[in-house]
Design a protein around this motif. Structure first.
Motif, PDB file in Angstrom:
ATOM      1  N   SER A  53      71.174  91.303 -17.226  1.00 25.96           N
ATOM      2  CA  SER A  53      70.255  91.464 -16.109  1.00 25.96           C
ATOM      3  C   SER A  53      69.214  92.530 -16.426  1.00 25.96           C
ATOM      4  O   SER A  53      69.522  93.577 -16.995  1.00 25.96           O
ATOM      5  CB  SER A  53      71.039  91.872 -14.856  1.00 25.96           C
ATOM      6  OG  SER A  53      70.176  92.306 -13.829  1.00 25.96           O
ATOM      7  N   GLY A  54      67.971  92.268 -16.023  1.00 24.10           N
ATOM      8  CA  GLY A  54      66.896  93.208 -16.307  1.00 24.10           C
ATOM      9  C   GLY A  54      66.553  94.121 -15.155  1.00 24.10           C
ATOM     10  O   GLY A  54      65.643  94.959 -15.266  1.00 24.10           O
ATOM     11  N   ILE A  55      67.297  94.012 -14.040  1.00 23.57           N
ATOM     12  CA  ILE A  55      66.966  94.805 -12.861  1.00 23.57           C
ATOM     13  C   ILE A  55      67.089  96.301 -13.135  1.00 23.57           C
ATOM     14  O   ILE A  55      66.331  97.114 -12.604  1.00 23.57           O
ATOM     15  CB  ILE A  55      67.859  94.389 -11.668  1.00 23.57           C
ATOM     16  CG1 ILE A  55      67.489  92.967 -11.225  1.00 23.57           C
ATOM     17  CG2 ILE A  55      67.696  95.353 -10.487  1.00 23.57           C
ATOM     18  CD1 ILE A  55      68.330  92.427 -10.088  1.00 23.57           C
ATOM     19  N   GLU A 111      62.585 101.629 -28.419  1.00 22.42           N
ATOM     20  CA  GLU A 111      62.950 100.259 -28.753  1.00 22.42           C
ATOM     21  C   GLU A 111      64.458 100.213 -28.948  1.00 22.42           C
ATOM     22  O   GLU A 111      65.009 100.951 -29.767  1.00 22.42           O
ATOM     23  CB  GLU A 111      62.236  99.811 -30.030  1.00 22.42           C
ATOM     24  CG  GLU A 111      60.724  99.680 -29.885  1.00 22.42           C
ATOM     25  CD  GLU A 111      60.082  99.128 -31.141  1.00 22.42           C
ATOM     26  OE1 GLU A 111      60.829  98.685 -32.043  1.00 22.42           O
ATOM     27  OE2 GLU A 111      58.849  99.144 -31.232  1.00 22.42           O
ATOM     28  N   LEU A 112      65.129  99.349 -28.179  1.00 27.65           N
ATOM     29  CA  LEU A 112      66.578  99.266 -28.248  1.00 27.65           C
ATOM     30  C   LEU A 112      67.008  98.331 -29.372  1.00 27.65           C
ATOM     31  O   LEU A 112      66.444  97.247 -29.538  1.00 27.65           O
ATOM     32  CB  LEU A 112      67.142  98.773 -26.915  1.00 27.65           C
ATOM     33  CG  LEU A 112      66.822  99.619 -25.684  1.00 27.65           C
ATOM     34  CD1 LEU A 112      67.597  99.109 -24.479  1.00 27.65           C
ATOM     35  CD2 LEU A 112      67.141 101.086 -25.933  1.00 27.65           C
ATOM     36  N   THR A 129      64.429  98.595 -18.729  1.00 26.99           N
ATOM     37  CA  THR A 129      64.527  98.324 -20.163  1.00 26.99           C
ATOM     38  C   THR A 129      65.605  99.153 -20.859  1.00 26.99           C
ATOM     39  O   THR A 129      66.163  98.730 -21.870  1.00 26.99           O
ATOM     40  CB  THR A 129      63.170  98.595 -20.844  1.00 26.99           C
ATOM     41  OG1 THR A 129      62.779  99.946 -20.567  1.00 26.99           O
ATOM     42  CG2 THR A 129      62.112  97.645 -20.336  1.00 26.99           C
ATOM     43  N   LEU A 130      65.907 100.347 -20.335  1.00 28.31           N
ATOM     44  CA  LEU A 130      66.923 101.187 -20.960  1.00 28.31           C
ATOM     45  C   LEU A 130      68.322 100.950 -20.385  1.00 28.31           C
ATOM     46  O   LEU A 130      69.303 101.421 -20.951  1.00 28.31           O
ATOM     47  CB  LEU A 130      66.555 102.671 -20.786  1.00 28.31           C
ATOM     48  CG  LEU A 130      65.280 103.150 -21.473  1.00 28.31           C
ATOM     49  CD1 LEU A 130      65.102 104.647 -21.271  1.00 28.31           C
ATOM     50  CD2 LEU A 130      65.288 102.813 -22.957  1.00 28.31           C
ATOM     51  N   ARG A 131      68.391 100.224 -19.271  1.00 32.36           N
ATOM     52  CA  ARG A 131      69.688 100.026 -18.623  1.00 32.36           C
ATOM     53  C   ARG A 131      69.955  98.560 -18.305  1.00 32.36           C
ATOM     54  O   ARG A 131      70.389  98.232 -17.194  1.00 32.36           O
ATOM     55  CB  ARG A 131      69.759 100.848 -17.336  1.00 32.36           C
ATOM     56  CG  ARG A 131      69.481 102.325 -17.530  1.00 32.36           C
ATOM     57  CD  ARG A 131      69.599 103.095 -16.230  1.00 32.36           C
ATOM     58  NE  ARG A 131      69.231 104.480 -16.391  1.00 32.36           N
ATOM     59  CZ  ARG A 131      69.326 105.402 -15.439  1.00 32.36           C
ATOM     60  NH1 ARG A 131      69.773 105.063 -14.245  1.00 32.36           N
ATOM     61  NH2 ARG A 131      68.965 106.651 -15.669  1.00 32.36           N
ATOM     62  N   PRO A 132      69.733  97.650 -19.234  1.00 26.77           N
ATOM     63  CA  PRO A 132      69.984  96.239 -18.934  1.00 26.77           C
ATOM     64  C   PRO A 132      71.454  95.992 -18.595  1.00 26.77           C
ATOM     65  O   PRO A 132      72.351  96.379 -19.339  1.00 26.77           O
ATOM     66  CB  PRO A 132      69.584  95.533 -20.231  1.00 26.77           C
ATOM     67  CG  PRO A 132      69.713  96.574 -21.296  1.00 26.77           C
ATOM     68  CD  PRO A 132      69.321  97.856 -20.637  1.00 26.77           C
ATOM     69  N   GLY A 133      71.681  95.379 -17.443  1.00 26.21           N
ATOM     70  CA  GLY A 133      73.040  95.042 -17.032  1.00 26.21           C
ATOM     71  C   GLY A 133      73.828  96.167 -16.415  1.00 26.21           C
ATOM     72  O   GLY A 133      74.932  95.954 -15.904  1.00 26.21           O
TER      73      GLY A 133
END
Length: 264
Positions: free
Chosen positions: A56-58, A5-6, A61-65
């Motif tokens: 951006s969610g592409i 959980e970030l 979950t661990l690397r948004p943007g």
């Protein structure tokens, strides 16, 4: 595997450019770009989550943007996508190498030529899987262009050759540890690099450094490598964007220590 959980972290962040689609930050050294299975907090992404409403969610979950990365101890300009449209456009820009990425590197010694190009496929080292290396077969095509900006030397050591120099390195490709591996391959490893070409205290290239330079290197968190310039066309508006990131204090202090010995 436990799902991470970030958490947003309220820490300062230097923003060089920002609009509704993307932002460019000046990443400090010592900061990991995104969380992983072994590190959930204390990354650039955690800080971004506090400052930016949407990313951006592409990237997952661990690397948004996150479109590209800088090594933990490499500082400088890094672009982040806020929207999926910008993310997809930036991925295309990077894949076409249609982007200006210019670094400053403080290195041992100095190339004889004022400028040059280093080519060589880069992949995982066969002797140490934690390191990258130039490979005769396999790996990924990699090209770096360098230009010598300054030389530093005393002329009173056992050699009259420069003991260090400042190089401007422009990436044609962007492979993991590319600049560090390429510069080490021509015997000009980056000062302070804990992984590639680090000399022992008994080696001449370390002993040739003035004491104040060695002291300044010892205060670095890692390699003296800084992403100085980032330039590209905006993936949505088409606007030409070019930013310059100021080096961190540790880099500036080392450069100041070297400047005393600048060769004319």
């Amino acid at each position: 595997m436990k799902k991470l959980e970030l958490h947003a972290e309220d820490k300062p962040m230097e923003i060089l450019f920002q609009d509704e689609h993307l932002l460019i930050v000046n990443k400090p050294p010592g900061l990991t770009v995104h969380p992983s299975d072994t590190q959930a907090d204390g990354t650039l992404v955690n800080i971004l989550l506090h400052h930016v409403k949407d990313l951006s969610g592409i990237g997952g979950t661990l690397r948004p943007g996150i479109v590209h990365r800088l090594d933990k101890n490499t500082s400088g300009a890094l672009v982040i996508s806020k929207t999926d449209r910008a993310h997809q456009g930036l991925v295309d820009i990077f894949s076409r190498h249609d982007i200006d990425r210019v670094y400053w590197a403080l290195v041992f010694g100095a190339p004889e030529l004022l400028s040059g190009t280093i080519r060589g496929n880069i992949g995982r080292s066969t002797s140490d899987r934690k390191k990258m290396a130039l490979l005769k077969t396999g790996g990924r095509h990699a090209v770096s262009h360098y230009r010598k900006l300054e030389e530093f030397g005393r002329g009173t050591t056992r050699s009259t050759k420069p003991f260090a120099s400042r190089l401007e390195v422009t990436l044609e490709t962007g492979r993991t540890h590319q600049i560090r591996v390429h510069l080490n391959s021509i015997s000009h490893s980056v000062l302070g690099d804990p992984t590639y070409g680090t000399p022992s205290e008994t080696q001449s290239k370390w002993k040739d450094l003035p004491a104040e330079v060695r002291e300044a290197i010892g205060k670095l968190p890692g390699q003296a490598l800084h992403a100085r310039v980032l330039g590209f066309r905006h993936p949505v508006s088409g606007e030409k964007i070019r930013v310059e990131a100021e080096p961190p204090e540790q880099f500036k202090n080392l450069l100041a220590a070297l400047a005393v010995f600048k060769k004319s």
